[in-house]
Design a protein around this motif. Structure first.
Motif, PDB file in Angstrom:
ATOM      1  N   UNK A  27      -5.570   2.551  15.563  1.00  0.00           N
ATOM      2  CA  UNK A  27      -4.854   3.204  13.998  1.00  0.00           C
ATOM      3  C   UNK A  27      -4.190   1.672  13.753  1.00  0.00           C
ATOM      4  N   UNK A  28      -3.525   1.961  12.894  1.00  0.00           N
ATOM      5  CA  UNK A  28      -3.016   0.988  12.251  1.00  0.00           C
ATOM      6  C   UNK A  28      -1.365   1.972  11.822  1.00  0.00           C
ATOM      7  N   UNK A  29      -0.173   1.762  11.414  1.00  0.00           N
ATOM      8  CA  UNK A  29       0.832   1.456  10.468  1.00  0.00           C
ATOM      9  C   UNK A  29       0.620   0.715   9.543  1.00  0.00           C
ATOM     10  N   UNK A  30       0.334   1.229   8.366  1.00  0.00           N
ATOM     11  CA  UNK A  30      -0.437   0.849   7.308  1.00  0.00           C
ATOM     12  C   UNK A  30       1.031   0.724   6.310  1.00  0.00           C
ATOM     13  N   UNK A  31       1.680  -0.583   5.184  1.00  0.00           N
ATOM     14  CA  UNK A  31       2.010  -0.625   4.050  1.00  0.00           C
ATOM     15  C   UNK A  31       1.690  -0.854   2.965  1.00  0.00           C
ATOM     16  N   UNK A  32       1.716  -0.364   2.502  1.00  0.00           N
ATOM     17  CA  UNK A  32       1.261  -0.753   0.781  1.00  0.00           C
ATOM     18  C   UNK A  32       2.098  -1.064  -0.419  1.00  0.00           C
ATOM     19  N   UNK A  33       1.644  -2.085  -0.756  1.00  0.00           N
ATOM     20  CA  UNK A  33       2.800  -2.599  -1.710  1.00  0.00           C
ATOM     21  C   UNK A  33       2.085  -2.787  -2.968  1.00  0.00           C
ATOM     22  N   UNK A  34       2.998  -2.409  -4.000  1.00  0.00           N
ATOM     23  CA  UNK A  34       1.920  -2.269  -5.120  1.00  0.00           C
ATOM     24  C   UNK A  34       2.846  -3.524  -6.593  1.00  0.00           C
ATOM     25  N   UNK A  35       2.078  -4.122  -7.308  1.00  0.00           N
ATOM     26  CA  UNK A  35       2.407  -4.961  -8.668  1.00  0.00           C
ATOM     27  C   UNK A  35       2.336  -4.675  -9.538  1.00  0.00           C
ATOM     28  N   UNK A  36       2.003  -3.456 -10.450  1.00  0.00           N
ATOM     29  CA  UNK A  36       1.945  -3.281 -11.698  1.00  0.00           C
ATOM     30  C   UNK A  36       3.071  -2.625 -12.971  1.00  0.00           C
ATOM     31  N   UNK A  37       2.600  -2.420 -13.890  1.00  0.00           N
ATOM     32  CA  UNK A  37       3.923  -1.687 -14.528  1.00  0.00           C
ATOM     33  C   UNK A  37       3.001  -0.780 -16.048  1.00  0.00           C
ATOM     34  N   UNK A  38       3.435  -0.297 -16.762  1.00  0.00           N
ATOM     35  CA  UNK A  38       2.928   0.512 -17.768  1.00  0.00           C
ATOM     36  C   UNK A  38       1.774  -0.313 -18.986  1.00  0.00           C
ATOM     37  N   UNK A  39       2.436  -1.369 -19.218  1.00  0.00           N
ATOM     38  CA  UNK A  39       2.170  -2.148 -20.141  1.00  0.00           C
ATOM     39  C   UNK A  39       1.950  -3.393 -19.466  1.00  0.00           C
ATOM     40  N   UNK A  69       9.551  -4.836 -13.928  1.00  0.00           N
ATOM     41  CA  UNK A  69       8.701  -4.684 -13.003  1.00  0.00           C
ATOM     42  C   UNK A  69       8.158  -6.179 -11.527  1.00  0.00           C
ATOM     43  N   UNK A  70       8.239  -4.784 -10.545  1.00  0.00           N
ATOM     44  CA  UNK A  70       8.288  -5.552  -9.551  1.00  0.00           C
ATOM     45  C   UNK A  70       8.059  -4.713  -8.081  1.00  0.00           C
ATOM     46  N   UNK A  71       6.978  -5.273  -7.016  1.00  0.00           N
ATOM     47  CA  UNK A  71       6.658  -4.490  -6.320  1.00  0.00           C
ATOM     48  C   UNK A  71       7.638  -3.256  -5.708  1.00  0.00           C
ATOM     49  N   UNK A  72       5.952  -2.073  -6.112  1.00  0.00           N
ATOM     50  CA  UNK A  72       6.302  -0.913  -4.710  1.00  0.00           C
ATOM     51  C   UNK A  72       6.167  -0.572  -3.473  1.00  0.00           C
ATOM     52  N   UNK A  73       6.882  -0.231  -2.214  1.00  0.00           N
ATOM     53  CA  UNK A  73       6.337  -0.420  -1.036  1.00  0.00           C
ATOM     54  C   UNK A  73       6.499   0.985  -0.844  1.00  0.00           C
ATOM     55  N   UNK A  74       5.700   1.685   0.247  1.00  0.00           N
ATOM     56  CA  UNK A  74       5.046   2.565   0.856  1.00  0.00           C
ATOM     57  C   UNK A  74       4.783   2.656   1.684  1.00  0.00           C
ATOM     58  N   UNK A  75       4.946   3.560   2.097  1.00  0.00           N
ATOM     59  CA  UNK A  75       4.337   3.529   4.387  1.00  0.00           C
ATOM     60  C   UNK A  75       3.369   4.750   4.006  1.00  0.00           C
ATOM     61  N   UNK A  76       1.331   4.214   4.291  1.00  0.00           N
ATOM     62  CA  UNK A  76       0.400   5.081   3.925  1.00  0.00           C
ATOM     63  C   UNK A  76       0.448   5.627   5.849  1.00  0.00           C
ATOM     64  N   UNK A  77       2.079   5.612   6.488  1.00  0.00           N
ATOM     65  CA  UNK A  77       1.149   6.238   7.541  1.00  0.00           C
ATOM     66  C   UNK A  77       0.609   4.836   9.195  1.00  0.00           C
ATOM     67  N   UNK A  78       0.042   6.232   9.940  1.00  0.00           N
ATOM     68  CA  UNK A  78      -1.324   5.974  10.514  1.00  0.00           C
ATOM     69  C   UNK A  78      -2.470   5.599   9.998  1.00  0.00           C
ATOM     70  N   UNK A  79      -2.591   4.696   9.810  1.00  0.00           N
ATOM     71  CA  UNK A  79      -4.097   4.830   9.423  1.00  0.00           C
ATOM     72  C   UNK A  79      -5.650   4.423  10.152  1.00  0.00           C
ATOM     73  N   UNK A  80      -6.847   4.684  10.326  1.00  0.00           N
ATOM     74  CA  UNK A  80      -7.949   4.116  10.931  1.00  0.00           C
ATOM     75  C   UNK A  80      -8.362   3.381  10.737  1.00  0.00           C
ATOM     76  N   UNK A  81      -9.615   2.351  10.957  1.00  0.00           N
ATOM     77  CA  UNK A  81     -10.514   1.558  10.302  1.00  0.00           C
ATOM     78  C   UNK A  81     -11.057   1.480   9.088  1.00  0.00           C
ATOM     79  N   UNK A  82     -10.724   3.017   8.076  1.00  0.00           N
ATOM     80  CA  UNK A  82     -11.325   2.882   7.448  1.00  0.00           C
ATOM     81  C   UNK A  82     -10.213   3.576   5.812  1.00  0.00           C
ATOM     82  N   UNK A  83     -10.178   2.517   5.279  1.00  0.00           N
ATOM     83  CA  UNK A  83      -8.723   3.385   4.360  1.00  0.00           C
ATOM     84  C   UNK A  83      -9.581   3.516   2.556  1.00  0.00           C
ATOM     85  N   UNK A  84      -9.046   4.726   1.862  1.00  0.00           N
ATOM     86  CA  UNK A  84      -9.525   5.227   0.802  1.00  0.00           C
ATOM     87  C   UNK A  84      -8.210   4.686  -0.110  1.00  0.00           C
TER      88      UNK A  84
END
Length: 212
Positions: free
Chosen positions: A157-169, A182-197
């Motif tokens: 299992x992994x602790x997963x942190x996701x960071x996304x840089x995007x915007x409306x236009x 337009x800045x990166x937004x970070x969220x915690x995806x919690x405890x994940x396994x070896x397969x991530x959608x």
């Protein structure tokens, strides 16, 4: 340009990509479109890190009252500053220097729109091991991605942190009035396994930090 070094001879000298940036019409004063394109280019360099030793974005600083070149990574005046979307892309690639490049395969029908890379490193601050998967979607549509990790126990299992840089236009920019548009937004995806959608926004740079 992400494939520029794919067929470079490995018997010659190492490369230093000394100045790069998207500019002119596509860049505006520092657009999301430019930043996403630069991220795709950087992943191409990362995948060829056996031959590309160093890379630097240029120009770095711009005084808003004396702009000699557009765009730049950091814009300032006498009392304030902001980073362009390109600056935030640079931040996402900081750990690439000195990291271990991990082999990865991207199976997609959008080969001209998606590019990905994977690195591992040990964070000197928290003394933890990280795997970072970076994916760029340079297309106009949302993309779904199934990520599979090999070489770990199925129960890992992994602790997963996701960071996304995007915007409306795609031509959105930061400014003194809106320095964090337009800045990166970070969220915690919690405890994940070896397969991530994963769901990838159009014109986006997404990073998955897996801690183990």
């Amino acid at each position: 340009m992400s494939t520029k070094f794919d067929n470079t001879s490995r018997s010659g000298p190492k490369a230093f990509v000394s100045e790069y940036a998207v500019w002119r019409k596509d860049a505006g004063n520092g657009s999301l479109l430019a930043a996403v394109a630069e991220a795709e280019f950087l992943i191409g360099l990362e995948k060829n890190s056996d031959i590309v030793d160093m890379v630097s974005y240029a120009p770095l600083f711009s005084n808003i009252n004396d702009r000699k070149w557009v765009p730049d990574a950091i814009v300032f005046d006498s009392y304030q500053l902001y980073g362009t979307p390109s600056y935030w892309v640079q931040k996402l690639f900081v750990e690439s220097s000195g990291a271990t490049f991990l082999p990865s395969t991207l199976n997609t029908n959008s080969s001209n729109q998606l590019i990905a890379s994977t690195i591992s490193w040990k964070n000197s601050t928290d003394n933890k091991n990280y795997i970072r998967i970076k994916v760029v979607n340079f297309g106009t549509a949302i993309e779904s991605l199934d990520i599979g990790l090999h070489g770990f126990p199925q129960t890992q299992r992994f602790d997963c942190i996701m960071t996304v840089l995007t915007s409306t236009h795609v031509m959105d920019e930061n400014s003194f009035a809106q320095p964090t548009k337009v800045v990166p937004l970070t969220s915690s995806e919690g405890n994940v396994g070896s397969k991530i959608e994963a769901i990838l926004s159009p014109y986006s740079v997404t990073s998955f930090d897996l801690i183990y």
